[in-house]
Structure formats: structure tokens, C-alpha cells
Motif scaffolding. Structure first.
Motif, PDB file in Angstrom:
ATOM      1  N   ARG A  47       0.860  -1.184   0.000  1.00  0.00           N
ATOM      2  CA  ARG A  47       0.000   0.000   0.000  1.00  0.00           C
ATOM      3  C   ARG A  47       0.902   1.243   0.000  1.00  0.00           C
ATOM      4  NH1 ARG A  47      -3.489  -2.611   4.831  1.00  0.00           N
ATOM      5  NH2 ARG A  47      -4.856  -3.898   3.555  1.00  0.00           N
ATOM      6  N   PRO A  48       0.354   2.405  -0.352  1.00  0.00           N
ATOM      7  CA  PRO A  48       1.180   3.615  -0.323  1.00  0.00           C
ATOM      8  C   PRO A  48       1.827   3.820   1.055  1.00  0.00           C
ATOM      9  CG  PRO A  48      -0.886   4.064  -1.431  1.00  0.00           C
ATOM     10  CD  PRO A  48      -0.991   2.681  -0.851  1.00  0.00           C
ATOM     11  N   ASN A  49       3.121   4.026   1.051  1.00  0.00           N
ATOM     12  CA  ASN A  49       3.919   4.299   2.246  1.00  0.00           C
ATOM     13  C   ASN A  49       4.016   3.109   3.219  1.00  0.00           C
ATOM     14  OD1 ASN A  49       5.645   6.293   3.148  1.00  0.00           O
ATOM     15  ND2 ASN A  49       4.185   7.093   4.619  1.00  0.00           N
ATOM     16  N   GLU A  50       3.632   1.928   2.786  1.00  0.00           N
ATOM     17  CA  GLU A  50       3.735   0.733   3.631  1.00  0.00           C
ATOM     18  C   GLU A  50       5.126   0.121   3.451  1.00  0.00           C
ATOM     19  OE1 GLU A  50       1.212  -3.346   4.477  1.00  0.00           O
ATOM     20  OE2 GLU A  50       1.193  -2.528   2.450  1.00  0.00           O
ATOM     21  N   PRO A  51       5.854  -0.135   4.535  1.00  0.00           N
ATOM     22  CA  PRO A  51       7.155  -0.795   4.397  1.00  0.00           C
ATOM     23  C   PRO A  51       6.985  -2.145   3.701  1.00  0.00           C
ATOM     24  CG  PRO A  51       6.915   0.110   6.599  1.00  0.00           C
ATOM     25  CD  PRO A  51       5.566   0.218   5.928  1.00  0.00           C
ATOM     26  N   PRO A  52       7.846  -2.453   2.729  1.00  0.00           N
ATOM     27  CA  PRO A  52       7.641  -3.663   1.928  1.00  0.00           C
ATOM     28  C   PRO A  52       7.677  -4.960   2.722  1.00  0.00           C
ATOM     29  CG  PRO A  52       9.696  -2.581   1.342  1.00  0.00           C
ATOM     30  CD  PRO A  52       8.985  -1.677   2.274  1.00  0.00           C
ATOM     31  N   HIS A  53       8.500  -5.063   3.763  1.00  0.00           N
ATOM     32  CA  HIS A  53       8.535  -6.298   4.544  1.00  0.00           C
ATOM     33  C   HIS A  53       7.230  -6.498   5.311  1.00  0.00           C
ATOM     34  CE1 HIS A  53       9.838  -3.324   7.458  1.00  0.00           C
ATOM     35  NE2 HIS A  53       9.741  -4.213   8.435  1.00  0.00           N
ATOM     36  N   LEU A  54       6.604  -5.406   5.721  1.00  0.00           N
ATOM     37  CA  LEU A  54       5.315  -5.517   6.404  1.00  0.00           C
ATOM     38  C   LEU A  54       4.199  -5.858   5.411  1.00  0.00           C
ATOM     39  CD1 LEU A  54       5.556  -2.589   8.976  1.00  0.00           C
ATOM     40  CD2 LEU A  54       6.126  -5.023   9.276  1.00  0.00           C
ATOM     41  N   ALA A  55       4.307  -5.345   4.189  1.00  0.00           N
ATOM     42  CA  ALA A  55       3.335  -5.701   3.151  1.00  0.00           C
ATOM     43  C   ALA A  55       3.419  -7.189   2.837  1.00  0.00           C
ATOM     44  CB  ALA A  55       3.567  -4.874   1.891  1.00  0.00           C
ATOM     45  N   ALA A  56       4.635  -7.711   2.707  1.00  0.00           N
ATOM     46  CA  ALA A  56       4.804  -9.145   2.430  1.00  0.00           C
ATOM     47  C   ALA A  56       4.247  -9.969   3.579  1.00  0.00           C
ATOM     48  CB  ALA A  56       6.280  -9.463   2.201  1.00  0.00           C
ATOM     49  N   ALA A  57       4.512  -9.572   4.808  1.00  0.00           N
ATOM     50  CA  ALA A  57       4.000 -10.306   5.977  1.00  0.00           C
ATOM     51  C   ALA A  57       2.470 -10.249   6.031  1.00  0.00           C
ATOM     52  CB  ALA A  57       4.607  -9.744   7.258  1.00  0.00           C
ATOM     53  N   ARG A  58       1.905  -9.091   5.690  1.00  0.00           N
ATOM     54  CA  ARG A  58       0.440  -8.948   5.683  1.00  0.00           C
ATOM     55  C   ARG A  58      -0.185  -9.885   4.652  1.00  0.00           C
ATOM     56  NH1 ARG A  58      -2.389  -5.919   2.251  1.00  0.00           N
ATOM     57  NH2 ARG A  58      -0.625  -4.577   1.711  1.00  0.00           N
ATOM     58  N   HIS A  59       0.364  -9.880   3.438  1.00  0.00           N
ATOM     59  CA  HIS A  59      -0.172 -10.756   2.387  1.00  0.00           C
ATOM     60  C   HIS A  59       0.021 -12.229   2.746  1.00  0.00           C
ATOM     61  CE1 HIS A  59      -1.438  -7.933  -0.716  1.00  0.00           C
ATOM     62  NE2 HIS A  59      -0.352  -7.228  -0.459  1.00  0.00           N
ATOM     63  N   LEU A  60       1.175 -12.577   3.296  1.00  0.00           N
ATOM     64  CA  LEU A  60       1.435 -13.959   3.695  1.00  0.00           C
ATOM     65  C   LEU A  60       0.398 -14.423   4.714  1.00  0.00           C
ATOM     66  CD1 LEU A  60       3.296 -16.489   3.672  1.00  0.00           C
ATOM     67  CD2 LEU A  60       4.558 -15.406   5.545  1.00  0.00           C
ATOM     68  N   HIS A  61       0.131 -13.585   5.694  1.00  0.00           N
ATOM     69  CA  HIS A  61      -0.859 -13.946   6.713  1.00  0.00           C
ATOM     70  C   HIS A  61      -2.251 -14.077   6.106  1.00  0.00           C
ATOM     71  CE1 HIS A  61      -2.730 -14.320  10.604  1.00  0.00           C
ATOM     72  NE2 HIS A  61      -3.597 -13.403  10.235  1.00  0.00           N
ATOM     73  N   HIS A  62      -2.613 -13.129   5.249  1.00  0.00           N
ATOM     74  CA  HIS A  62      -3.933 -13.183   4.614  1.00  0.00           C
ATOM     75  C   HIS A  62      -4.082 -14.415   3.725  1.00  0.00           C
ATOM     76  CE1 HIS A  62      -6.903 -12.208   1.441  1.00  0.00           C
ATOM     77  NE2 HIS A  62      -7.584 -11.747   2.462  1.00  0.00           N
TER      78      HIS A  62
END
Length: 154
Positions: A47-62
């Protein structure tokens, strides 16, 4: 001092944030999206301004129900614009998990047909060539530290 010309028309580039997770046998976790032929690493766009490692973790969890701390970049892959915008994909090291219990969200919420661990020797038969090549590089054993504002990200 900020130059307003730099923000007037920022460059457009999608940032794909992917997680490489293995089981105790060394098999790789892949998801099966209903919109592509072949399986891919779990992940998605930041998402805009979302740190990429947190984006990957969010998608992995989802996508799988797994909650992992992603701290190293295994591969960076640039894809030039074609029918989509240009893309930069970051593959993060999700390490090895001891469980193979995955929780895949219903298809109407996730666009996924499923998720499973695939033996490394079967990856070229399971993925599109570009996806398999990206994954082969990520599996090479090299990694880069993940930095955020010049400091190691937690």
C-alpha cells in the motif's frame, strides 16, 4: 528543503512484496491464484507508504494464515511495463516453518484456489518461467539486509 517538482508527478511503479517460506523438507510454499496459470510465491502489492517487509507479511498472513517476521531480502526483480505498469518485486526470507497447516481464505475473498508446499525439483513444472527463475535466484543462498531509513528493519 523539499523541491515541489519532485512530488508533482511521482514515478509510477508497483512494488510486489513476496515471501519465500520453506518447510522442514525444504519444499517451497506457493499459492495458486485463480487469475494466473501456475503457482506463485505468496505476497502482493504494498500500500502507499507501507514498508515492503510488512506488506509481504500482511499478504502472507492473509493468504496462508502464517505470521512471520521477514527481515532479509533474497531477490529483487524488475519487470518492465507491458500490459501492466512496471513492477519491482522483492522476495523476503520467511525462513523454515515447522507446521504445514495453512489457512487459505475463501476464494471470493482471496482469489486463491489454494496453497501448498512444492518440492524444489517440481518448481519449474509448477510455475511460469519468469516466476521460477526469480525463485531460483532467491533460493541461491545469498541475502541482503533489509533497511528502513538506513537502519536494519525490525
Amino acid at each position: 528543503m523539499r523541491d515541489p517538482r519532485l512530488l508533482a508527478k511521482p514515478p509510477v511503479c508497483r512494488l510486489g512484496c513476496l515471501a519465500l517460506v520453506r518447510n522442514l523438507r525444504g519444499d517451497v510454499l506457493l499459492v495458486d491464484p485463480d487469475y494466473l496459470d501456475g503457482m506463485i510465491l505468496p505476497g502482493g502489492a504494498a500500500r502507499p507508504n507501507e514498508p515492503p517487509h510488512l506488506a509481504a507479511a500482511r499478504h502472507l498472513h492473509h493468504d496462508t494464515g502464517l505470521t512471520l517476521n521477514l527481515t532479509a531480502v533474497l531477490a529483487v526483480d524488475f519487470t518492465p511495463a507491458d500490459r501492466h505498469l512496471e513492477r519491482l518485486a522483492l522476495v523476503f526470507d520467511g525462513g523454515t516453518v515447522t507446521t504445514e497447516r495453512l489457512t487459505v481464505a475463501p476464494r471470493h475473498r482471496s482469489a486463491l484456489l489454494g496453497a501448498r508446499f512444492v518440492p524444489v525439483r517440481r518448481l519449474p513444472d509448477t510455475m511460469a518461467p519468469a516466476q521460477a527463475a526469480r525463485l531460483a535466484e532467491a533460493l541461491s543462498g545469498r541475502s541482503l539486509p533489509l533497511l528502513q531509513l538506513g537502519q536494519r528493519a525490525a
